[in-house]
Write a protein that holds these residues in place. Structure first.
Motif, PDB file in Angstrom:
ATOM      1  N   ASN A   1       0.846  -1.190   0.000  1.00  0.00           N
ATOM      2  CA  ASN A   1       0.000   0.000   0.000  1.00  0.00           C
ATOM      3  C   ASN A   1       0.885   1.244   0.000  1.00  0.00           C
ATOM      4  OD1 ASN A   1       0.861   0.367   2.746  1.00  0.00           O
ATOM      5  ND2 ASN A   1      -0.719  -1.119   3.365  1.00  0.00           N
ATOM      6  N   LYS A   2       0.288   2.368   0.221  1.00  0.00           N
ATOM      7  CA  LYS A   2       1.021   3.626   0.176  1.00  0.00           C
ATOM      8  C   LYS A   2       2.105   3.683   1.238  1.00  0.00           C
ATOM      9  CE  LYS A   2       0.262   8.617   0.241  1.00  0.00           C
ATOM     10  NZ  LYS A   2      -0.766   9.706   0.315  1.00  0.00           N
TER      11      LYS A   2
ATOM     12  N   ARG B   1       6.291   3.838   0.695  1.00  0.00           N
ATOM     13  CA  ARG B   1       7.137   4.890   1.264  1.00  0.00           C
ATOM     14  C   ARG B   1       8.335   4.279   2.012  1.00  0.00           C
ATOM     15  NH1 ARG B   1       5.505  10.109   1.366  1.00  0.00           N
ATOM     16  NH2 ARG B   1       3.392  10.559   0.615  1.00  0.00           N
TER      17      ARG B   1
ATOM     18  N   ASP C   1       2.975   6.884  -4.860  1.00  0.00           N
ATOM     19  CA  ASP C   1       2.056   5.752  -4.869  1.00  0.00           C
ATOM     20  C   ASP C   1       1.605   5.441  -6.306  1.00  0.00           C
ATOM     21  OD1 ASP C   1       0.740   3.718  -3.596  1.00  0.00           O
ATOM     22  OD2 ASP C   1      -1.100   4.868  -3.373  1.00  0.00           O
TER      23      ASP C   1
END
Length: 288
Positions: A104-105, A109, A288
């Motif tokens: 996911n985001k 990261r 993203d």
């Protein structure tokens, strides 16, 4: 003819002296195991011996140079292996983030942080040096070839070593080819070696010729642009707005022999800029 006793005596002395001289030469040859110990013994053989001695010393120097080049190439090979491992790790991260359903985001990261570390590792590999010489700087081996952003500060020089008379082999790879992909095919296999100067005189002459050629091209561009401006001034304002950029583009195309807008595309076709690639991956992960 009357033969005096003194003549016989002198002849005997000469023969004895010659025999002793020959005996001394034979004893000297037996002691040194050499037939020629000074040039007067045999001038022709002495010249051949000197030539052979020079060739032998040259061969020893070639071997010493080859040993240094071997250590240089071994360290380069080790650095390229480390670079490959970092790129393989980068590929694993990209595939994992693009295929893993749990990514996911936030995970991207976190991975982007590791990509930053890979970027810094690649920069450090590009700035490696053996003893006091940076291995990827081309001729510029006294300063780091890459800065912190991956901008190349070296040149295209390939350091040539003599392996025989008039035979030279490059012992380094410029960082622009390894990390920026300049002069390589997309698969990174084809490596076109440019002709490099073998002496300092050839290098200085090549530098002067390159500066003269750059000055000539610059003057030609200015001259052609001035001619275009004169042609554009004869048209009205609307024609100037419509034709100006196209005329400049056609002028550059006629000078450099190709579409100016295709220069960046050609670089991408000829090879891959690793630093640009890693930066794009980093940006893609963080957005993203």
């Amino acid at each position: 003819m009357r033969v005096a006793d003194k003549m016989s005596h002198d002849q005997v002395l000469r023969n004895v002296s010659q025999n002793r001289s020959d005996m001394n030469d034979l004893q000297n040859q037996a002691a040194t195991q050499k037939r020629v110990t000074k040039p007067s013994d045999d001038p022709v053989a002495a010249s051949r011996l000197l030539s052979t001695r020079i060739d032998l010393q040259g061969t020893k120097q070639y071997l010493k140079t080859l040993n240094y080049a071997q250590s240089f190439l071994n360290y380069t090979d080790q650095s390229l292996d480390d670079l490959t491992q970092n790129l393989v790790r980068l590929k694993e991260l990209i595939i994992a983030q693009s295929n893993d359903a749990s990514s996911n985001k936030d995970t991207r990261r976190v991975v982007a942080t590791e990509v930053d570390q890979i970027f810094q590792q690649v920069v450090k590999i590009g700035n490696r040096k053996l003893a006091d010489r940076f291995i990827f700087g081309g001729y510029k081996t006294t300063r780091p070839p890459f800065d912190g952003e991956g901008i190349y500060k070296g040149d295209q020089g390939e350091m040539l070593i003599g392996v025989d008379k008039q035979n030279y082999v490059a012992m380094n790879l410029p960082g622009s080819k390894v990390f920026l992909g300049e002069g390589l095919s997309r698969d990174g296999i084809s490596h076109a070696t440019t002709e490099q100067p073998a002496t300092i005189e050839e290098y200085l002459q090549e530098t002067v010729d390159k500066a003269i050629e750059e000055q000539r091209v610059s003057q030609q561009i200015q001259h052609n642009l001035q001619d275009e401006d004169l042609k554009v001034q004869d048209d009205n304002q609307e024609q100037v707005q419509n034709r100006g950029p196209a005329s400049v583009e056609s002028t550059l195309r006629s000078i450099i022999g190709r579409d100016p807008n295709s220069i960046e595309r050609d670089v991408e076709v000829n090879g891959t800029n690793l630093f640009s690639l890693i930066k794009k991956v980093n940006v893609a992960l963080r957005t993203d």
